[in-house]
Design a protein around this motif. Structure first.
Motif, mmCIF file in Angstrom:
data_model
loop_
_atom_site.group_PDB
_atom_site.id
_atom_site.type_symbol
_atom_site.label_atom_id
_atom_site.label_comp_id
_atom_site.label_asym_id
_atom_site.label_seq_id
_atom_site.Cartn_x
_atom_site.Cartn_y
_atom_site.Cartn_z
ATOM 1 N N GLU A 11 0.871 -1.161 0.022
ATOM 2 C CA GLU A 11 0.040 0.055 -0.118
ATOM 3 C C GLU A 11 0.915 1.150 0.219
ATOM 4 O O GLU A 11 0.816 2.199 -0.807
ATOM 5 N N SER A 15 1.303 3.973 -2.944
ATOM 6 C CA SER A 15 0.727 5.393 -2.831
ATOM 7 C C SER A 15 1.681 6.365 -3.445
ATOM 8 O O SER A 15 1.558 7.395 -3.733
ATOM 9 N N TRP A 23 -4.683 7.560 -4.846
ATOM 10 C CA TRP A 23 -5.780 8.602 -4.295
ATOM 11 C C TRP A 23 -7.530 8.739 -5.074
ATOM 12 O O TRP A 23 -8.074 9.116 -4.521
ATOM 13 N N GLU A 25 -8.616 6.190 -6.101
ATOM 14 C CA GLU A 25 -9.291 5.050 -5.458
ATOM 15 C C GLU A 25 -9.938 5.177 -4.233
ATOM 16 O O GLU A 25 -11.158 4.949 -3.625
ATOM 17 N N GLN A 26 -9.217 6.083 -3.545
ATOM 18 C CA GLN A 26 -9.519 6.246 -1.991
ATOM 19 C C GLN A 26 -10.698 7.356 -2.030
ATOM 20 O O GLN A 26 -11.717 7.306 -1.336
ATOM 21 N N ARG A 29 -14.693 6.475 -1.857
ATOM 22 C CA ARG A 29 -15.179 6.285 -0.254
ATOM 23 C C ARG A 29 -16.091 7.480 -0.071
ATOM 24 O O ARG A 29 -16.785 7.489 0.913
ATOM 25 N N VAL A 263 -11.141 12.998 1.821
ATOM 26 C CA VAL A 263 -10.620 11.611 1.477
ATOM 27 C C VAL A 263 -9.687 11.203 2.508
ATOM 28 O O VAL A 263 -9.576 9.998 2.985
ATOM 29 N N SER A 264 -8.741 11.992 3.009
ATOM 30 C CA SER A 264 -7.737 11.434 4.022
ATOM 31 C C SER A 264 -8.342 11.355 5.198
ATOM 32 O O SER A 264 -7.948 10.359 5.933
ATOM 33 N N TYR A 267 -9.821 7.710 4.894
ATOM 34 C CA TYR A 267 -8.783 6.772 4.594
ATOM 35 C C TYR A 267 -7.914 6.302 5.856
ATOM 36 O O TYR A 267 -7.596 5.241 6.401
#
Length: 637
Positions: A11, A15, A23, A25-26, A29, A263-264, A267
């Motif tokens: 991972e 990244s 990012w 893909e992240q 969410r 996003v962060s 994650y």
């Protein structure tokens, strides 16, 4: 993700090797209004921007989305106030309604997308409502810690230039009621910028006097307001400003944008904190600090979790078992706080006898951050809770962990003194003074190779030149964290402390330079130095050294009392400035530079080599004698 097996190594490597794909893909969410296609770009000022063409609303993603998709009856926030005896729970449905009405009240005062709002409030649910209401309107909030003095609040008002200031009639510290309105009034009298209105929440413990025309009553305004909907904003639009101490008196306005932040946060909840929708997180941090923003409000709600917020301290509210009671009462999965809190609990209850009164069976992890977790506290906490105690290191600037144990992927061995490994997206490197990468176990500057991942500050509020000079100019291509440290042979990161004059007092970053300016302003002081020394309880605390002007009749005791009062008035009790030693001379180089680092090393009992440029080594003996006489510092306590 595209990697065949989800391991930390896969991972993290993915990244860094393909940040755009990782990012993107992240970002899946997050519920976007318009899903971004431009993932990583650079703007005209050379700033890294994430999800440039994405459109969302953080309040919708954190509240409405869950209320509309099966979580309307799940608790979103639980408020527990031992200092008032009040306990409240708000479901996602109730939270949506509360926030929408408050947003409507703000809109009726003229607050629109892009406007700023300052929030100066205690640890109560309405503070979280205020943050989310601003996000709902696309307004930019700036929460100022309620313990800051009027001078500090005025500086932030002038820099943020809010259309409205939100406050409460009082805060409560243990058994002491602190009226906020007089502090706000004084701050506004000092500030150049004047907001159109203040919105004041009257608490029963203290009623504030409202100024006609400017001050509005919270309950009355909200009850009359029409609920406001969520305003779409660009991913790169600012969500909030959070001020942090710099090496000058002027604080730095850290900007957090909407898209990268959302996003962060999600994650990190997955990879670092291992929390699923419906889990319960208790983060014991004030809303006025970065941890409170990220992990009391935004991250748990964006993930669909329940967040527990505490008004009070971990001890004497009413006892040192408060944390254990909350874990038991609300079936907490993850507890997150600063090591200082546990040092205070251990001091009050060294055998952890109160812990055995409560059921901690739901607790899976304890996370600590904000300052170094010493091995003694870590071992005590592991024995007390019976669960892994996970250190993680990050900064107000990043908003989420730079270095962490990736328990959401796989729990790694804990090494005392280390926060484990760099988190996905962070290319952490240790550089020497020439910008060259050093080998394992060699101490140097902790830096992050650009680009920084989503969620980190893209710039400073209305001051991009200072952003570049503060973080990017020392080592081109790298973000300078301001901390020193090393990486061992197993890749574990050890943070050794600040390399500038910002100290960490109980997880709160404060500028000794700013304190020095205030100490030096005293009419009896000829010159001074303020240094941060090690403290068993708070991690660090400031100590002042002053040389008095010739012919002064004032006593050293009186000078000390006046300086303590001055720092308390201008910065606040949060500075923990409690001692100012009068000395005949300060140690300096021959060019006149005060040897602050050497003073700190002396007080902390560290080995050091006398700088070859020191003007008179005998001065250190005088400093040592002063410290020893007052029993100040680890070497003399």
């Amino acid at each position: 993700m595209n990697t065949p097996t989800r391991t930390y190594a896969n991972e993290h490597t993915y990244s860094l090797s393909d940040p755009t794909a990782f990012w993107a893909e992240q970002a899946d969410r997050i519920p976007w209004y318009e899903t971004p296609t431009q993932i990583l770009t650079t703007d005209e000022e050379g700033l890294t921007r994430w999800y440039t063409d994405g459109v969302l609303n953080t309040c919708y993603a954190a509240v409405d989305y869950h209320a509309d998709n099966g979580r309307a009856d799940q608790n979103a926030l639980i408020y527990d106030s031992p200092v008032t005896g009040i306990k409240q729970a708000f479901t996602y449905g109730q939270l949506r309604d509360e926030v929408a009405r408050l947003a409507g009240a703000l809109r009726s005062m003229g607050v629109e997308k892009g406007d700023t709002v300052v929030i100066y409030m205690p640890m109560i649910p309405e503070t979280a409502f205020a943050m989310l209401a601003c996000a709902r309107l696309g307004a930019v909030h700036s929460v100022v810690f309620g313990g800051f003095a009027p001078h500090e609040l005025a500086i932030r008002i002038d820099d943020a230039q809010p259309k409205v200031v939100l406050s409460a009639s009082c805060g409560i510290e243990i058994d002491r009621v602190i009226p906020y309105k007089p502090l706000l009034d004084e701050a506004l009298s000092l500030a150049t910028h004047q907001p159109a209105h203040t919105l004041i929440l009257q608490r029963p413990q203290c009623t504030a006097t409202l100024q006609a025309g400017r001050d509005l009553d919270w309950q009355e305004s909200v009850s009359q307001a029409e609920p406001a909907g969520c305003v779409p904003v660009k991913a790169t639009d600012p969500l909030y400003i959070l001020y942090t101490s710099g090496t000058t008196g002027k604080p730095k306005g850290i900007v957090r944008d909407n898209g990268g932040h959302a996003v962060s946060m999600v994650y990190s909840m997955v990879a670092v904190y291992d929390l699923k929708p419906g889990d319960v997180m208790f983060t014991a941090s004030d809303f006025g600090w970065a941890v409170g923003h990220s992990y009391s409000v935004y991250a748990p709600l964006l993930r669909g979790c329940t967040s527990v917020i505490l008004e009070g301290k971990p001890v004497r509210t009413p006892d040192a078992g408060t944390f254990w009671r909350i874990i038991s009462d609300y079936k907490v999965d993850v507890l997150f706080t600063a090591p200082t809190a546990f040092r205070a609990i251990r001091k009050e209850d060294p055998e952890a006898s109160l812990r055995h009164q409560y059921d901690l069976s739901t607790l899976r992890y304890v996370f600590v951050a904000g300052e170094r977790c010493d091995p003694s506290t870590l071992n005590w906490l592991e024995q007390t809770t019976g669960v892994p105690v996970i250190d993680n290191w990050w900064q107000t600037e990043t908003g989420w962990p730079i270095v962490a144990n990736p328990v959401g992927i796989k729990l790694q061995e804990v090494k005392a003194g280390s926060a484990t490994w760099p988190t996905a997206g962070y290319d952490l490197q240790i550089l020497d003074e020439h910008g060259q990468q050093v080998g394992p176990t060699t101490t140097g500057y902790v830096c992050l190779k650009l680009p920084l991942p989503p969620g980190c500050l893209p710039t400073l509020w209305r001051d991009t030149p200072r952003f570049h000079s503060s973080y990017m100019s020392r080592f081109p291509g790298y973000y300078l964290s301001g901390d020193g440290g090393y990486v061992d042979d197993d890749g574990y990161v050890f943070i050794m402390g600040r390399v500038d004059d910002v100290i960490n007092v109980a997880g709160h970053r404060l500028s000794t330079g700013e304190m020095e300016e205030l100490v030096g302003s005293h009419t009896a002081v000829a010159e001074c130095a303020v240094v941060g020394i090690a403290c068993d309880l708070r991690g660090q605390r400031p100590i002042g050294f002053v040389v008095l002007k010739d012919g002064q009749t004032i006593t050293p005791d009186q000078v000390e009392k006046e300086l303590i009062a001055l720092i308390r008035k201008q910065i606040g009790a949060i500075a923990c400035f409690q001692q100012a030693l009068t000395v005949k001379r300060l140690p300096k180089t021959r060019s006149g530079k005060i040897l602050r680092k050497t003073i700190r090393q002396l007080a902390d009992g560290e080995a050091f080599t006398l700088p070859p440029t020191i003007d008179d080594p005998a001065i250190l003996d005088e400093i040592k004698a002063s410290l020893q006489e007052r029993h100040i510092g680890l070497a003399f306590a």
